[in-house]
Structures are given as structure tokens and as C-alpha cells.
Design a protein around this motif. Sequence first.
Motif, PDB file in Angstrom:
ATOM      1  N   ASP A  28       8.224   7.019 -12.306  1.00 42.75           N
ATOM      2  CA  ASP A  28       8.823   5.782 -12.807  1.00 42.75           C
ATOM      3  C   ASP A  28       8.373   5.565 -14.233  1.00 42.75           C
ATOM      4  OD1 ASP A  28       6.352   4.160 -12.908  1.00 42.75           O
ATOM      5  OD2 ASP A  28       6.402   4.197 -10.731  1.00 42.75           O
ATOM      6  N   PRO A  34       3.179  11.065 -10.863  1.00 38.54           N
ATOM      7  CA  PRO A  34       2.426  10.629  -9.683  1.00 38.54           C
ATOM      8  C   PRO A  34       2.224  11.727  -8.640  1.00 38.54           C
ATOM      9  CG  PRO A  34       4.693   9.886  -9.516  1.00 38.54           C
ATOM     10  CD  PRO A  34       4.580  10.593 -10.830  1.00 38.54           C
ATOM     11  N   TYR A  36       1.424  11.718  -4.972  1.00 39.50           N
ATOM     12  CA  TYR A  36       1.301  10.814  -3.826  1.00 39.50           C
ATOM     13  C   TYR A  36       0.074  11.206  -2.995  1.00 39.50           C
ATOM     14  CZ  TYR A  36       5.801   8.362  -4.200  1.00 39.50           C
ATOM     15  OH  TYR A  36       6.825   7.545  -4.588  1.00 39.50           O
ATOM     16  N   LYS A 222      15.298   3.818 -10.934  1.00 43.95           N
ATOM     17  CA  LYS A 222      14.166   3.550 -11.830  1.00 43.95           C
ATOM     18  C   LYS A 222      14.682   3.338 -13.246  1.00 43.95           C
ATOM     19  CE  LYS A 222      10.910   3.743  -8.932  1.00 43.95           C
ATOM     20  NZ  LYS A 222       9.935   2.675  -8.751  1.00 43.95           N
ATOM     21  N   GLU A 305       4.563  -4.695  -4.667  1.00 43.86           N
ATOM     22  CA  GLU A 305       3.816  -3.474  -4.345  1.00 43.86           C
ATOM     23  C   GLU A 305       2.433  -3.468  -4.989  1.00 43.86           C
ATOM     24  OE1 GLU A 305       6.983  -0.909  -6.051  1.00 43.86           O
ATOM     25  OE2 GLU A 305       5.372   0.203  -6.999  1.00 43.86           O
ATOM     26  N   ASN A 386      12.500  -0.594   2.347  1.00 46.82           N
ATOM     27  CA  ASN A 386      12.454   0.623   1.536  1.00 46.82           C
ATOM     28  C   ASN A 386      12.117   1.829   2.442  1.00 46.82           C
ATOM     29  OD1 ASN A 386      10.231   1.491  -1.288  1.00 46.82           O
ATOM     30  ND2 ASN A 386      12.038   2.489  -0.503  1.00 46.82           N
ATOM     31  N   ASP A 388      12.068   5.506   1.548  1.00 47.18           N
ATOM     32  CA  ASP A 388      12.187   6.751   0.784  1.00 47.18           C
ATOM     33  C   ASP A 388      11.653   7.891   1.605  1.00 47.18           C
ATOM     34  OD1 ASP A 388      13.192   5.413  -1.246  1.00 47.18           O
ATOM     35  OD2 ASP A 388      11.289   5.159  -2.292  1.00 47.18           O
TER      36      ASP A 388
HETATM   37  C1  LIG Z   1       4.618   5.640  -8.248  1.00 48.97           C
HETATM   38  C2  LIG Z   1       5.524   5.199  -7.140  1.00 48.97           C
HETATM   39  O1  LIG Z   1       6.392   6.219  -6.790  1.00 48.97           O
HETATM   40  C3  LIG Z   1       6.354   3.961  -7.515  1.00 48.97           C
HETATM   41  O2  LIG Z   1       7.271   4.336  -8.480  1.00 48.97           O
HETATM   42  C4  LIG Z   1       7.070   3.422  -6.296  1.00 48.97           C
HETATM   43  O3  LIG Z   1       6.161   2.837  -5.427  1.00 48.97           O
HETATM   44  C5  LIG Z   1       8.157   2.444  -6.666  1.00 48.97           C
HETATM   45  O4  LIG Z   1       7.728   1.401  -7.458  1.00 48.97           O
HETATM   46  C6  LIG Z   1       8.981   1.934  -5.511  1.00 48.97           C
HETATM   47  O5  LIG Z   1       9.332   0.783  -5.519  1.00 48.97           O
HETATM   48  O6  LIG Z   1       9.287   2.728  -4.631  1.00 48.97           O
END
Ligand SMILES: C[C@H](O)[C@@H](O)[C@@H](O)[C@H](O)C(=O)O
Length: 404
Positions: A28, A34, A36, A222, A305, A386, A388
Motif C-alpha cells: 500500500d 510488507p 505478512y 489501494k 486497523e 474484509n 483477502d
Molecule cells: C500492509 C497491509 O497489507 C495493509 O495494506 C492492509 O492491512 C490494508 O490496509 C487493508 O485494509 O487490507
Amino acid sequence: MLKMTKTIIKLTVRDVRFPTSLEQHGSDAMHTDPDYSVAYVVIETDQGMQGYGLTFTVGRGTEIVVCAVEALSALVVGKSLEEIVSDFRGFYRLLTSDGQMRWIGPEKGVIQLATAAVLNAVWDLWARSEGKPLWKLLVEMDPRKLISCIDFRYITDALTEEEALDILVKAQTGKQQRVDQMLKEGYPAYTTSCAWLGYSDQLLKQLCTDALNDGWTKFKVKVGADLKDDIRRCSLIRQMIGPHNTLMIDANQRWDVGEAITWVTRLAEYKPLWIEEPTSPDDILGHAAISKALAPLGIGVATGEQCHNRVMFKQFLQASALQFVQIDSCRLGSVNENLAVLLMAHKFKVPVCPHAGGVGLCELVQHLILFDYISVSASLDNRCVNMDIPAHHSKPFNCGQVLK
Ligand SMILES: C[C@H](O)[C@@H](O)[C@@H](O)[C@H](O)C(=O)O
Ligand SMILES: [Mg+2]
């Protein structure tokens, strides 16, 4: 004589990281590379039962979260599950107010992430010991017992225990229908997996096509690094998804207040439902100013978040500084503090659309949002969670499939 209590005799914590930055997954405007990660906690009882908890983080910072979990472990090991849940509010306070540790918080930053990881493991142990998934434990729990898990310190000017109880008692009506509905239909979800900032237009198009084919209807893009890029990417996505599907945008704290208003105004023609994290996550009055300026354009402000405790959420709500509450199962102090925020959001009539996406967050947050629908809000209006998932797995998520 048979021993009935389950004493926690061990806590282990691991630093687990995934090299997501290599392909720009999760990128972002502020987190361009990042990786994870999670601090992954396992607690074990003298009867051999285990509870699993985690907190999501990104990259090398995980080392520090792991240290903080280790520092908290002495407060957990030696306690029995029964002792903890008989006064869960007291146990939450023990972790967040410990005299040797409080100074490095309180209830914020690394220590709060660590608190979440430890308490998530305790909630998991509790649910397992009852033989239920967490959402069911919550939904079936007596409202008074639920209330006794929440620390109301600092929020009684916005929500009293009596009001919270009243909300839960009122929502008992129609609960079973909502349980059945959720198991059958699942909870509405959106995806960010198509449009991370570092993805090329070609990849974005391909992932968006796949997601549309798979049935997704809500897409988050993003933004925030370069206005021309944002205009191009938002226009591309809007063209692909058509006028009726939903678009949200997320700047991850990139702008100052004035800049946020100007920038988002330029993107208004793509009709985003919300702008997420337009500015510093701590700037409540800044969010209020942005909310006010964007309201005539039909764009709401979403954040959460990196909203680290119930006191921050209280002020965001009191100041009308957000139109979508994005709870996070690991940023707040586990289920205990999330319950407080869900109830406050209900009182202030602001929909909850949880943040997830990172490692383990989608799995955790579905329990909270199911509880919210079934036992608190009884509404799906303007709400979505959300979900993802790795790009190559981008299938719509049906909570009902996995929560039985
Ligand atoms: C670093 C992360 O991927 C963030 O970009 C992520 O949490 C993002 O803000 C989101 O809303 O999914
Ligand atoms: Mg975000």
C-alpha cells in the motif's frame, strides 16, 4: 478424585513470516514491501488441551511482539481457564495494567498486540473446552456473562454496562433465524486482493476479471501514492466492475487532512463507498473534518486497523469522525475489547466492517462479525467483512462453509 480445572502450564510463541513483499502482495502507499507475519501463541493445559492465538504484524517488528508475548506469559501460566473466565474482565485488566509492563502501553502499540495474541489463545481454549467454535460460544453465552468479559473503564461516558446489556438482551429476538441464515448464506464480503498498490495494471485486470467470475461484488483499491496512478487504476476498476458493484479506496494514512480532502474529491467520480485511513490513525478531529468535507460527495470515512483501543474508537464515534468501524481481531485487546467496540458502534448507529486480510485475520474476524450480526446489530445494511485471500485463491468466502 477427578481434577476438573484446566490449568495452563505452558505458553510458547513463534515468529512466523511470509515473503509476501517479493510479489508486492499486501502493498500500500505506506507499506511498500510488507512481509505478512504473525506472533503465533500456543497455550497448553495440564490436561493436554491446547489453545491457539496470534497477532498479525508485518516483517521484522514481529521479533519485538514475540518478546512482549514472552514478557506477558508469566501472567498466564499457572492460571486455570476456569479462574480466568470466572472474572475475564479482571484478567484483561491484569494483562493491560500490570505494574511492570503498563508503562510501555497502556493498551497500545506492541504490548497491546501481544495482549491480543495471548487473549486470542485463551478465548480459543475456552471455545475448544466447550466444544464450540468461538462465534457459537459468544452467541450462546448469557448476556450478563458476556458483559462481564468487557472492561468498561474509560468508556462509561459513551456506553454503560446497563446499556450494553440492554442491547444484547434486545437482540435475543430473532437470534436463531440469524444463526440459520448465516450458516446458509454466509456474511457479505469484499476483497482487496486484486488491487494492491504494487500490482501492474495487467495483473489488476486479470485478478479483477477472475474475482468477478468468481462472484465478488465489492472491491477495495489501494491509493495515495500518486494521483495520476490512482485516477487510472480507479477508472479501470470502475469500468470493469460496472456502476452497480461497490468500490472502496484505502490510503493507509498517507495524507495530511487538507490533502486527503482534495485528493479524494478528485477520485469522487469513481464513486467510492469509503476512503479508508486517509490520515494519521490517531487524528480523530482530522478524520472528523474529512468526514464532514466528503459527506456531500457520498463518500464515508473508514478506519480501525490501527485504532489500538476502545477509548480511541469511543472518541471517533463521539466526534462523528468515521462512518465505518473497522475492528481488528488483533489490534484491539482480543475478543474482550472487540465486544466493547461492537456494542459502542451499535449504540452510535455506525456499521462495522472489520479489517482482515493479513495472516489469520480473516479466520479470526469472521467469528466477531457473526456475533455482531446475530447478537448485536441484526443488520446487514452497509456492512461487509474484509476477506483477502491469496490472489490465486480468490473465491468468495462463505462463513457458513467453515464455521460449523
Ligand atoms: C500492509 C497491509 O497489507 C495493509 O495494506 C492492509 O492491512 C490494508 O490496509 C487493508 O485494509 O487490507
Ligand atoms: Mg486498510
